[in-house]
Structures are given as C-alpha cells and as structure tokens.
Design an enzyme around this catalytic site. Structure first.
Site, short mmCIF file in Angstrom:
data_model
loop_
_atom_site.label_atom_id
_atom_site.label_comp_id
_atom_site.label_asym_id
_atom_site.label_seq_id
_atom_site.Cartn_x
_atom_site.Cartn_y
_atom_site.Cartn_z
N SER A 187 -45.05 -38.67 -25.85
CA SER A 187 -44.53 -40.00 -26.15
C SER A 187 -43.35 -40.32 -25.24
O SER A 187 -42.62 -39.41 -24.80
CB SER A 187 -44.07 -40.00 -27.61
OG SER A 187 -43.24 -41.09 -27.88
N TYR A 235 -38.84 -35.80 -34.74
CA TYR A 235 -40.16 -36.12 -34.19
C TYR A 235 -40.15 -35.99 -32.67
O TYR A 235 -41.00 -35.33 -32.07
CB TYR A 235 -40.59 -37.54 -34.60
CG TYR A 235 -41.74 -38.07 -33.77
CD1 TYR A 235 -43.03 -37.55 -33.93
CD2 TYR A 235 -41.56 -39.08 -32.81
CE1 TYR A 235 -44.10 -38.01 -33.16
CE2 TYR A 235 -42.61 -39.54 -32.03
CZ TYR A 235 -43.88 -39.00 -32.21
OH TYR A 235 -44.92 -39.45 -31.43
N LYS A 243 -42.18 -33.28 -29.81
CA LYS A 243 -42.94 -33.60 -28.59
C LYS A 243 -42.32 -32.88 -27.39
O LYS A 243 -43.01 -32.34 -26.53
CB LYS A 243 -42.95 -35.11 -28.35
CG LYS A 243 -43.72 -35.90 -29.39
CD LYS A 243 -45.22 -35.61 -29.31
CE LYS A 243 -46.00 -36.31 -30.39
NZ LYS A 243 -47.37 -35.83 -30.53
#
Ligand code: NAD
Ligand code: UD1
Length: 337
Positions: free
Chosen positions: A126, A150, A154
């Site tokens: 992302s 989050y 990643k």
C-alpha cells in the site's frame, strides 16, 4: 497448459475482482479465504459472471495444515497474496490482531510456499508504506515511513519478502496500491463494508443512496486545489490487471520488483463528491469537519515504472470510477448482505 494461481483473500473486494479477471484470462484459480471480512456471495457471483469454475478453501492463512493441503492438492505456479486486515483505525485499537493476522499469517504462507517449492508471489502492499510523503508524485524510491500498526504490517512484510528473495531466490512483485475504488462493470461485485465505511468513496455512495445522512469532509484547510484532501484513486479493475501484468513479468524476469499502482492524477474530496452527485443525480449533504488524525493533504503516485516495466497504465477515469461505484451501490444497497 494454463498456470494455476493461488489467490489468498480471493473473496474480498480486490481479490474477487482479481479472480474474475484471472478466470477471464484463462488462468486456473485456487482461492483461500476465511471470510473474516467477506462472504461466499462474492465468489458465487464471480462464478455466474464468468461461467467458469475455481477451487475454494475456507482456510485461515495461519492454518499450516490447511495451507500444506492446498499445496499438496494443487500444482501452484504463483501466489497472489491479498489476505489481510486493512482498517487503519481498527489497527490502532487491535495491534496484536493486526500483527498476528497480517505478519504471522504471511510468514506461515511463505514458509508453506517454500516447503512446497512455490517461489513466485505478487504481494498487496500500500501507499501507506510511504508514511508522510516528502513530495508528490511519489516514486518507488521515496523514503519509507509508517504511521500506524496496519502500515507497519505492510512495511514489515515487504522487508520479510526482500530477505526471503535474497536467501531463497524467490521471484516477487510488491505492488503498492494507491486508493482502489469502483466496481466491475456489471455492478454485481464491489466493495461491501461490514460496518461504517472508513474510506471516502463507499461513504459517499452510501450517503447518495440514503444509508448515511451526510458526508463529513475531514478538513478543508489543506494546501490543495480546494483545501480538501487529494488522493490518487484507481479503478479496481485497472488495479487487478496490474497483477496479471505482474504474473507475466515473473514469467520473464527473475528477482524482486516494486511498483506503484495509481493513475498519477489527484482528485480532491470535493471533486469526488461532485462526481458521485453527477452520476447518481442525488443531492449529497456535506458537512465540513476537522482534519482526521494521521491524514495528509496530498498523496499521488508516480506510476511510470509500472508503465515502463510492466507495460501497464490505468485506463479508467474518474467518471468510470464514479459510475461503476454507483451502479454497484444502486444494485446492492446493502452490499452482499
Ligand atoms: P478485503 O478485506 O475486502 O479482502 C481481504 C480478504 O482477506 C477478505 O476476504 C478476508 O476475509 C480475507 N482474510 C483476511 N485475513 C485472513 C486470514 N488470516 N486468512 C484467510 N483470509 C483472510 O480487503 P481488500 O480491499 O480487498 O484488500 C486486499 C489487500 O489489499 C489487503 O492486503 C489490503 O491491505 C491491501 N490494500 C487494500 C487497499 C484498499 O483500499 N482496499 C489499499 C492498499 C492495500
Ligand atoms: C486510507 C488509509 C490508508 C489506506 C487507504 C486505502 C487512513 C489514515 N489511511 O487512506 O492507510 O492505504 O485508506 O485503503 O485511514 N475523507 C473525508 N471524509 C470521509 C472519509 C474520507 O473527507 O468520510 C477524506 C480523507 O480525509 C482523505 C480522502 O477522503 O483526504 C480519502 O480518504 P480514505 O478513503 O480514507 O483514504 P486515505 O486517507 O488515502
């Protein structure tokens, strides 16, 4: 002979669109999902839309035995790894669940892949790995950062993949998505948030259909064209076609490759609300509120590397994104529920 692709998280928003395009391109597809943020309905619809078969396993990423069974039952050529939890706000409340699901889950998957001799993967990363960007458009060589659990999952998985590539000679494409929106042209599959949507577009279409009373604009005092946040929205079908180009890349070239997937154009919150007003012909009530914690003014991709090395560019424009989102919302006012 056609290749067999294992799609983790294939029942989800992006995964279901990817399965549809993979089947349409004559790949054999095996799907793994635990339905923690999706339902069987999306896959039933993909089957109806394509008229093609796939194999589905209701399995958790962290279930070693389940993964070993999949790799034993199928001769998998490559994995596309979508499965993961993705809500930024929730990740601040539930860091253990996020690290456990995303990082531990990915490690179990990678370990079982290595044991089965499957060494090709396309990973969903992302733009969140750029943290607060120093400048726009953002290229793949920009400084990385992370502002929430989050985003850190990643970031960590990217580094785990880099280490595995060095040690074990895997072939890997890491795709950094900007803001995926829109739906398949049929309006039969799309994004179906379980709860109040976190992201702008589903919130706006829900306001247009009357599920929400109004849209709150999170700040109109940014240094952008109209003061509201600017993002690089990308049609989900363009995004998944970037995965097919990535599989083709891994057939030709060896190593680790990282690409941004975006359009290169920024759209403001006001512009997005206007686009939905136009296609829905609905009045959408708007209230300007304070900035959302952790937000930045502008995030736009430099996607020229994907264009050069994958031969991929986004084909759909803002109107296509707005029309397909609205078609999905109108045909499915309550999502898959
Ligand atoms: P989604 O929640 O719709 O899909 C994820 C799927 O993975 C769901 O079907 C869920 O049930 C499944 N899943 C989650 N954890 C699992 C586990 N432990 N075992 C098995 N299945 C599991 O999300 P999405 O929008 O389709 O996102 C797909 C991927 O793309 C995610 O990794 C996400 O972080 C990444 N991504 C999404 C966006 C976005 O805006 N949608 C942006 C950047 C990156
Ligand atoms: C969010 C995530 C990011 C993730 C991305 C794609 C945060 C802080 N970041 O980014 O990690 O990769 O989604 O899933 O959550 N907005 C409003 N009103 C709303 C909702 C959004 O004004 O009700 C604005 C936001 O301030 C922003 C723009 O709309 O300017 C887009 O927001 P959103 O869809 O949440 O995406 P990102 O903030 O880019």
């Amino acid at each position: 002979m056609s290749q067999t692709i294992l799609v983790t998280g294939g029942a989800g928003y992006i995964g279901s669109h990817a399965v549809l395009e993979l089947l349409s391109a004559d790949y054999e597809v095996v799907i793994l999902d635990n339905f923690c943020n999706s339902s069987k309905e999306s896959l039933d619809r993909v089957k109806t839309l394509t008229g093609k078969e796939f194999t589905f396993y209701e399995t958790d990423l962290r279930d070693r035995q389940g993964l070993a069974t999949i790799f034993k039952n199928h001769s998998i050529d490559s994995v596309i790894h979508f499965a993961g939890l993705k809500a930024v706000g929730e990740s601040n409340e539930k860091p253990i669940e996020y690290y456990e699901n995303n990082v531990v889950g990915s490690l179990v998957l990678f370990d079982e892949m290595e044991k089965a001799g499957v060494r090709k993967i396309v990973f969903s990363s992302s733009a969140t790995v750029y943290g607060e960007p120093e400048k726009n458009p953002i290229s793949e060589t920009a400084k990385l950062g992370h502002t929430n659990p989050y985003g850190r999952t990643k970031y960590m998985i990217e580094f785990i993949l880099k280490d595995i590539q060095k040690a074990k000679n895997w072939d890997i494409v890491i795709l950094r998505y900007f803001n995926p929106v829109g739906a398949h042209a049929s309006g039969d599959i799309g994004e179906s948030p379980n709860d109040v949507p976190n992201n702008l577009l589903p919130f706006v279409t829900q306001a247009a259909i009357g599920v929400r009373d109004h849209v709150t604009i999170f700040g109109d005092d940014y240094d952008t064209i109209d003061g509201t946040g600017v993002r690089d929205y990308i049609h989900v079908v363009d995004l998944v076609l970037g995965h097919i180009k990535s599989l083709e890349k891994l057939d030709k070239d060896k190593g680790l490759f990282i690409y941004n997937l975006g359009t290169g154009s920024g759209v403001s919150v006001k512009e997005m609300i206007d686009a939905i007003r136009e296609v829905s012909k609905k009045d959408i009530k708007v209230v300007v509120g304070p900035r959302r914690a952790g937000d930045v003014g502008e995030v736009v991709a430099d996607s020229t590397l994907a264009e050069k090395e994958l031969g991929w560019t986004a084909q759909y424009n803002l109107k296509d994104m707005a029309e397909s989102s609205w078609r999905w919302q109108e045909k499915n006012p309550k999502g898959y529920a």
